[in-house]
Motif scaffolding. Structure first.
Motif, short mmCIF file in Angstrom:
data_model
loop_
_atom_site.label_atom_id
_atom_site.label_comp_id
_atom_site.label_asym_id
_atom_site.label_seq_id
_atom_site.Cartn_x
_atom_site.Cartn_y
_atom_site.Cartn_z
N LEU A 83 31.88 34.54 76.73
CA LEU A 83 31.93 35.59 75.72
C LEU A 83 30.94 35.34 74.59
CD1 LEU A 83 35.83 35.81 75.36
CD2 LEU A 83 34.36 37.47 76.53
N GLY A 84 30.81 34.07 74.20
CA GLY A 84 30.09 33.74 72.97
C GLY A 84 28.58 33.74 73.09
N ALA A 87 27.19 37.23 73.03
CA ALA A 87 27.44 37.78 71.69
C ALA A 87 26.41 37.22 70.71
CB ALA A 87 28.86 37.45 71.23
N LEU A 102 30.16 42.89 62.76
CA LEU A 102 30.55 42.30 64.04
C LEU A 102 30.48 40.78 63.95
CD1 LEU A 102 31.38 42.87 66.94
CD2 LEU A 102 28.96 42.80 67.58
N PHE A 105 33.38 39.50 62.06
CA PHE A 105 34.60 39.63 62.86
C PHE A 105 34.69 38.49 63.88
CE2 PHE A 105 36.65 41.84 66.64
CZ PHE A 105 37.93 41.64 66.17
N LEU A 106 33.57 38.19 64.56
CA LEU A 106 33.60 37.16 65.60
C LEU A 106 33.80 35.77 64.99
CD1 LEU A 106 30.86 38.32 68.14
CD2 LEU A 106 33.32 38.67 68.21
N LEU A 107 33.37 35.59 63.73
CA LEU A 107 33.52 34.27 63.10
C LEU A 107 34.83 34.12 62.33
CD1 LEU A 107 29.89 33.62 61.77
CD2 LEU A 107 30.92 32.94 63.93
N SER A 108 35.54 35.24 62.14
CA SER A 108 36.70 35.22 61.25
C SER A 108 37.83 34.24 61.65
CB SER A 108 37.27 36.63 61.07
OG SER A 108 37.62 37.17 62.31
N PRO A 109 38.02 33.89 62.93
CA PRO A 109 39.11 32.95 63.21
C PRO A 109 38.98 31.62 62.46
CG PRO A 109 38.39 33.96 65.24
CD PRO A 109 37.44 34.42 64.17
N VAL A 110 37.75 31.26 62.07
CA VAL A 110 37.56 30.01 61.33
C VAL A 110 38.23 30.09 59.96
CG1 VAL A 110 35.83 28.54 60.25
CG2 VAL A 110 35.41 29.47 62.49
N MET A 111 38.20 31.29 59.36
CA MET A 111 38.70 31.44 58.00
C MET A 111 40.20 31.76 57.95
SD MET A 111 36.69 30.87 55.53
CE MET A 111 35.36 29.77 55.96
N ILE A 143 40.06 31.73 71.43
CA ILE A 143 39.91 32.36 70.11
C ILE A 143 39.48 31.33 69.08
CG2 ILE A 143 41.20 33.42 68.22
CD1 ILE A 143 42.86 34.76 70.51
N LEU A 146 35.70 30.20 70.03
CA LEU A 146 34.63 31.21 70.09
C LEU A 146 33.68 31.17 68.87
CD1 LEU A 146 33.44 33.54 71.76
CD2 LEU A 146 34.98 35.09 70.57
N PHE A 148 32.77 28.75 67.02
CA PHE A 148 31.88 27.58 67.09
C PHE A 148 30.77 27.81 68.11
CE2 PHE A 148 35.56 25.96 65.05
CZ PHE A 148 35.07 25.02 64.16
N VAL A 151 28.29 30.40 66.57
CA VAL A 151 27.45 29.81 65.52
C VAL A 151 26.41 28.87 66.11
CG1 VAL A 151 27.47 28.18 63.59
CG2 VAL A 151 29.11 30.05 63.65
N TYR B 15 25.77 43.39 74.79
CA TYR B 15 25.94 41.96 75.05
C TYR B 15 27.12 41.37 74.26
CZ TYR B 15 21.49 41.65 77.52
OH TYR B 15 20.48 41.79 78.43
N ALA B 16 27.41 41.99 73.11
CA ALA B 16 28.49 41.45 72.28
C ALA B 16 29.83 42.10 72.59
CB ALA B 16 28.15 41.66 70.80
N ALA B 19 32.95 39.94 73.96
CA ALA B 19 33.53 39.10 72.90
C ALA B 19 34.30 39.96 71.90
CB ALA B 19 32.43 38.31 72.19
N PHE B 22 37.56 41.15 73.49
CA PHE B 22 38.50 40.03 73.58
C PHE B 22 39.14 39.75 72.22
CE2 PHE B 22 39.26 35.40 73.32
CZ PHE B 22 40.12 35.24 74.40
N MET B 23 38.28 39.70 71.19
CA MET B 23 38.79 39.41 69.85
C MET B 23 39.67 40.54 69.32
SD MET B 23 37.90 36.58 68.33
CE MET B 23 37.70 37.06 66.62
N PHE B 27 43.08 38.84 68.96
CA PHE B 27 43.06 38.27 67.60
C PHE B 27 43.47 39.33 66.58
CE2 PHE B 27 40.65 37.22 63.69
CZ PHE B 27 41.28 36.03 63.38
N ILE B 214 40.52 26.62 51.03
CA ILE B 214 41.02 27.52 52.09
C ILE B 214 41.65 26.69 53.21
CG2 ILE B 214 40.35 29.17 53.88
CD1 ILE B 214 38.06 30.05 52.03
N SER B 280 28.57 31.04 57.85
CA SER B 280 27.93 31.25 59.15
C SER B 280 27.47 29.95 59.79
CB SER B 280 26.76 32.21 59.00
OG SER B 280 25.86 31.70 58.05
#
Lengths: 264, 284
Positions: A83-84, A87, A102, A105-111, A143, A146, A148, A151, B15-16, B19, B22-23, B27, B214, B280
């Protein structure tokens, strides 16, 4: 003047040494204990032996949990890569409206605190009646890993000169050929790095698994967590040593792979 | 032309899509169902803010909220004090040596929090290694585990690496000429540090502090293993309501408030200089 400079240096050196000792000594002492000859937690150890490691491999519960963690880590890593990586390609090479949102959104699970994700999946999996314990863990871990992968792969893609891809396109290669023959080979170090990180994160993941796993599906961290809570078994010292060794191996491989990529 | 660009947009975005899908399904939707759950009545029925109203009058919740804030703020301060010297030291090294020393920070960063907690139990326990050593000098055992001290030690240990990276980035982005100019004009090392280096690194410190704060808000393992009953934090309370009280609306309400607090801090983080790059580049 000379003495003042060296005074500053010595003070800084001393402080840094103490802090690094605080960071590194706990795992190191546990590692030393794990090779002790006693069946209890003794420091300094009275002799050398592999008793605690033998006990780990002899106890069915520990080995079974390790296998479960291993399987979950492999599948969730493959899923996160599948998936990653595309993306990351879309986010770094593509231009389309909503790209930034987008990415966020894809990085938000970290926060989002893991316990919230854990509760969310626990309720959701119950609601949609997903009863396959291993699948629950694989989805949950994908989840967490993803972001990591996205990034690390994005950083790798940003280091690849787009001129190389353009040159291939000019010479008549189709977009898919460019991707397959130019971009992906150049991206291999990042793919390996993100895959190893994802594997390690999944293999060590506790909080989400603790909520999501069903009674029979005890991953290694879940078993460790309950073992630490209820009886501090000396076998844990041996497991800790092996997990620390795994982390070091992953760090070293990633460092080597990325260094080679940079020197190419 | 217009059509071609639209096609290119669609192709790029495609391509995205896996993902994103899925999210969205695993999620966003689950988090939404937590929000929905937090608005449920305990015995079924329509939507209500009952759980929230109840939570803010429950002494247990208020105590845990206070503990969570107190612990998170002190852990942020402690890990800053321990992370800054390391970042400063790393910034001073040649790239080769920095890469080498960096491993010493990265290994604890990648070490499982269970391994850390177990190690600290072995070290800090009533008959642990430190107390054994103190005993050799005839000093009575000190209680360092299952209390606030244990939580602080464990959390700072966990958070230091997260703090080192943003500070290091901000220290390394400073032009070397600045410190040199100050030295030429007669400033001593300490003065250069206090008047030039430290102020210029504050954006990195701010970004790191918010990130660490956080992370602190959501701690579960370390308070559960190294803390006592009175060191319960938000995450432990979510666990308590889910597993022991079997009260999903209450568990969900706590989780929603926790996410809201983290989101608020994350929004501040994106406003801080250098903060958006953390958001990021977390994986490094």
């Amino acid at each position: 003047m000379e003495t003042r400079i060296s005074g500053w240096r010595i003070a800084l050196g001393a402080v840094v040494t103490v802090i690094l000792a605080f960071l590194l000594l706990p795992s190191l002492i546990t590692a030393v204990i794990s090779f002790g000859s006693s069946n209890q937690i003794v420091f300094p150890p009275t002799g050398f032996s592999l008793n605690l490691f033998r006990r780990f491999f002899a106890e069915e519960g520990w080995v079974a949990s390790t296998w479960l963690s291993f399987r979950v880590a492999i599948w969730s890593t493959l899923l996160a890569l599948f998936l990653g990586i595309p993306a990351a390609y879309a986010l770094t090479r593509g231009s389309f409206p909503g790209r930034k949102i987008l990415a966020l959104f894809l990085l938000s699970p970290v926060m989002v605190p893991h316990v919230a994700v854990a509760l969310a999946l626990y309720i959701y999996f119950t609601e949609i009646r997903l009863t396959n314990g291993e699948l629950r863990l694989v989805f949950a871990h994908a989840i967490a890993t993803l972001p990591f992968v996205v990034v690390t792969a994005s950083a790798g893609l940003r280091h690849i000169d787009p001129a190389l891809e353009r040159a291939a396109t000019v010479m008549g290669a189709s977009r898919l050929t460019v991707l397959r023959r130019v971009t992906l080979p150049l991206l291999t170090p990042s793919i390996i790095a993100s895959g190893l990180f994802a594997f390690l994160i999944s293999f060590d993941e506790v909080v989400i698994s603790w909520f999501v796993a069903r009674a029979g599906d005890t991953t290694l961290p879940i078993k460790m967590f309950s073992s630490i809570q209820f009886e501090v078994s000396p076998v844990l010292a041996a497991i800790s040593t092996m997990l620390t060794a795994l982390s070091i191996v992953v760090c070293v491989i990633v460092a080597t792979v990325q260094k080679e990529a940079r020197s190419d | 032309m217009q059509i071609r660009t639209t096609n290119a947009h669609v192709r790029d975005a495609a391509y995205a899509m896996p993902a994103a899908l899925f999210m969205a399904l695993l999620f966003a939707l689950p988090l939404f169902s937590v929000l929905h759950q937090s608005l449920q009545q305990e015995n079924g029925g329509g939507l209500t803010i009952q759980a929230y109203a109840k939570i803010f009058t429950t002494p247990l919740f208020l105590r845990v909220a206070y503990t969570t804030l107190e612990v998170s703020i002190s852990a942020t301060v402690f890990s800053l004090l321990l992370a800054y010297p390391i970042a400063y030291f790393l910034a001073k090294q040649s790239p080769r040596r920095r890469a080498l020393y960096m491993i010493l920070v990265l290994v604890p960063f990648w070490t499982s929090s269970l391994v850390k907690s177990f190690s600290f139990m072995v070290l800090l326990g009533q008959s642990g290694i430190i107390n054994q050593m103190l005993g050799a000098f005839g000093i009575a055992p000190v209680k360092m585990l299952f209390n606030r001290f244990g939580v602080m030690v464990g959390m700072s240990h966990f958070l230091i690496p997260f703090f080192v990276f943003p500070i290091l980035t901000s220290l390394r982005s400073q032009p070397l000429e600045l410190a040199k100019a100050a030295a030429i004009m007669g400033a001593g090392k300490l003065r250069i540090f206090l008047r030039v280096t430290l102020p210029l690194s504050l954006p990195g410190v701010m970004a790191g502090a918010l990130l660490v704060f956080i992370l602190s808000l959501g701690f579960y393992i370390i308070p559960a293993l190294l803390g006592g009953r009175q060191d319960m934090m938000f995450a432990n309370l979510v666990d308590f309501y889910t597993r022991e009280a079997l009260n999903w609306p209450m568990a969900s309400a706590v989780a929603v408030l926790l996410v809201a607090a983290a989101a608020l801090a994350a929004m501040l983080l994106s406003k801080v200089r250098g903060g958006s790059s953390i958001l990021s580049e977390e994986g490094h």
